[in-house]
Scaffold this motif. Structure first.
Motif, PDB file in Angstrom:
ATOM      1  N   SER A 113     -11.565   1.247  -1.744  1.00  0.00           N
ATOM      2  CA  SER A 113     -10.850   0.005  -1.420  1.00  0.00           C
ATOM      3  C   SER A 113     -11.005  -1.066  -2.495  1.00  0.00           C
ATOM      4  CB  SER A 113     -11.358  -0.543  -0.084  1.00  0.00           C
ATOM      5  OG  SER A 113     -12.753  -0.823  -0.163  1.00  0.00           O
ATOM      6  N   ARG A 114     -11.520  -0.715  -3.665  1.00  0.00           N
ATOM      7  CA  ARG A 114     -11.825  -1.729  -4.690  1.00  0.00           C
ATOM      8  C   ARG A 114     -10.623  -2.612  -5.005  1.00  0.00           C
ATOM      9  NH1 ARG A 114     -13.109   2.527  -9.487  1.00  0.00           N
ATOM     10  NH2 ARG A 114     -14.425   3.263  -7.779  1.00  0.00           N
ATOM     11  N   GLU A 115     -10.835  -3.910  -4.853  1.00  0.00           N
ATOM     12  CA  GLU A 115      -9.772  -4.873  -5.150  1.00  0.00           C
ATOM     13  C   GLU A 115      -9.555  -5.015  -6.650  1.00  0.00           C
ATOM     14  OE1 GLU A 115      -8.231  -9.217  -3.480  1.00  0.00           O
ATOM     15  OE2 GLU A 115     -10.295  -8.570  -3.116  1.00  0.00           O
ATOM     16  N   HIS A 116     -10.534  -4.557  -7.433  1.00  0.00           N
ATOM     17  CA  HIS A 116     -10.392  -4.614  -8.888  1.00  0.00           C
ATOM     18  C   HIS A 116      -9.120  -3.897  -9.358  1.00  0.00           C
ATOM     19  CE1 HIS A 116     -14.631  -5.575  -8.428  1.00  0.00           C
ATOM     20  NE2 HIS A 116     -14.692  -5.944  -9.698  1.00  0.00           N
ATOM     21  N   ASN A 125      -1.427   3.430  -0.150  1.00  0.00           N
ATOM     22  CA  ASN A 125      -2.594   3.323   0.718  1.00  0.00           C
ATOM     23  C   ASN A 125      -2.575   1.932   1.353  1.00  0.00           C
ATOM     24  OD1 ASN A 125      -5.531   2.048   0.765  1.00  0.00           O
ATOM     25  ND2 ASN A 125      -5.725   4.224   1.248  1.00  0.00           N
ATOM     26  N   PRO A 126      -2.783   1.818   2.666  1.00  0.00           N
ATOM     27  CA  PRO A 126      -2.658   0.516   3.335  1.00  0.00           C
ATOM     28  C   PRO A 126      -3.587  -0.571   2.773  1.00  0.00           C
ATOM     29  CG  PRO A 126      -2.644   2.271   4.961  1.00  0.00           C
ATOM     30  CD  PRO A 126      -3.000   2.910   3.647  1.00  0.00           C
ATOM     31  N   ILE A 127      -4.831  -0.209   2.452  1.00  0.00           N
ATOM     32  CA  ILE A 127      -5.755  -1.226   1.927  1.00  0.00           C
ATOM     33  C   ILE A 127      -5.281  -1.707   0.568  1.00  0.00           C
ATOM     34  CG2 ILE A 127      -8.107  -1.652   1.103  1.00  0.00           C
ATOM     35  CD1 ILE A 127      -9.107   0.246   3.268  1.00  0.00           C
ATOM     36  N   PHE A 128      -4.878  -0.788  -0.288  1.00  0.00           N
ATOM     37  CA  PHE A 128      -4.385  -1.181  -1.600  1.00  0.00           C
ATOM     38  C   PHE A 128      -3.130  -2.036  -1.474  1.00  0.00           C
ATOM     39  CE2 PHE A 128      -1.507  -0.526  -5.170  1.00  0.00           C
ATOM     40  CZ  PHE A 128      -2.307  -0.943  -6.216  1.00  0.00           C
ATOM     41  N   ARG A 129      -2.264  -1.677  -0.549  1.00  0.00           N
ATOM     42  CA  ARG A 129      -1.043  -2.464  -0.331  1.00  0.00           C
ATOM     43  C   ARG A 129      -1.403  -3.905   0.009  1.00  0.00           C
ATOM     44  NH1 ARG A 129       4.394  -1.376   1.367  1.00  0.00           N
ATOM     45  NH2 ARG A 129       5.257  -3.101   2.574  1.00  0.00           N
TER      46      ARG A 129
END
Length: 210
Positions: A85-88, A107-111
């Protein structure tokens, strides 16, 4: 606050691979900061450079080709941004200059990370992405107001995006700024609650939350 996105006409770089994970977008060895800057050189480092940890460009990689040097859109396959899930990953894409990623799915988190960092996640059918890739690097348009993508050839596709995400991108709002749009309602609730349950708010003037 983020830079608002309404409509942009620019070139697109085709990276037509499925399951591009966040470790490919920004390898962990390139995550040398906890801030949103200093990451663009590590973007796709495993594919972009000839050696691990090096900075010698791999000539065959799309971002190293002169035709795509000014691309502001990235075209890719399904399940883009999978993995950790890295926001980087979103930070690196944004710092490099990408304003939208157009993929078969996300991917939902990346979205969500894209939206919170000013990148428009556009999900389109694979045949639409193939058409756009064939026309690259000709300029295409992502119109968030109309929720449409227009190819240089004139073909148009509609994409879906949640109303809240669209508002954040259109107005350049992060999650905190979005919440503060309802500040008057929040304060009204707190003041009413303070009158009902003053013991919850020690030190507050009766009926007023400071």
């Amino acid at each position: 606050m983020m830079t608002p996105f309404t409509s942009l006409t620019a070139g697109a770089a085709p990276l037509l691979r499925d399951n591009v994970d966040t470790d490919a977008i920004i390898p962990s060895r390139e995550m040398k900061t906890v801030g949103k800057t200093g990451l663009k050189d590590g973007l796709f480092a495993g594919w972009r450079y000839t050696e691990v940890g090096g900075r010698e460009p791999e000539p065959g990689f799309v971002l190293n080709q002169p035709a795509f040097a000014e691309a502001r859109f990235l075209l890719s396959g399904s399940n883009f941004g999978c993995g950790s899930s890295r926001e980087h990953a979103a930070w690196a894409l944004a710092e490099y200059g990408f304003r939208a990623v157009i993929a078969g799915s996300f991917n939902p988190i990346f979205r969500g990370n894209c939206v919170r960092n000013g990148i428009v996640p556009v999900a389109l059918p694979q045949d639409a992405i193939a058409t756009l890739a064939q026309e690259a690097p000709e300029a295409m348009t992502v119109d968030l107001v109309a929720r449409k993508v227009r190819a240089a050839s004139g073909a148009v596709w509609t994409f879906e995006i949640e109303d809240e995400s669209r508002q954040m991108l259109l107005e350049g709002l992060d999650a905190i700024a979005l919440t503060l749009l309802r500040r008057a309602e929040i304060e009204a609730f707190l003041d009413a609650d303070c009158r009902r349950r003053p013991w919850i708010y020690p030190g507050a003037t009766t009926g007023t939350v400071n």
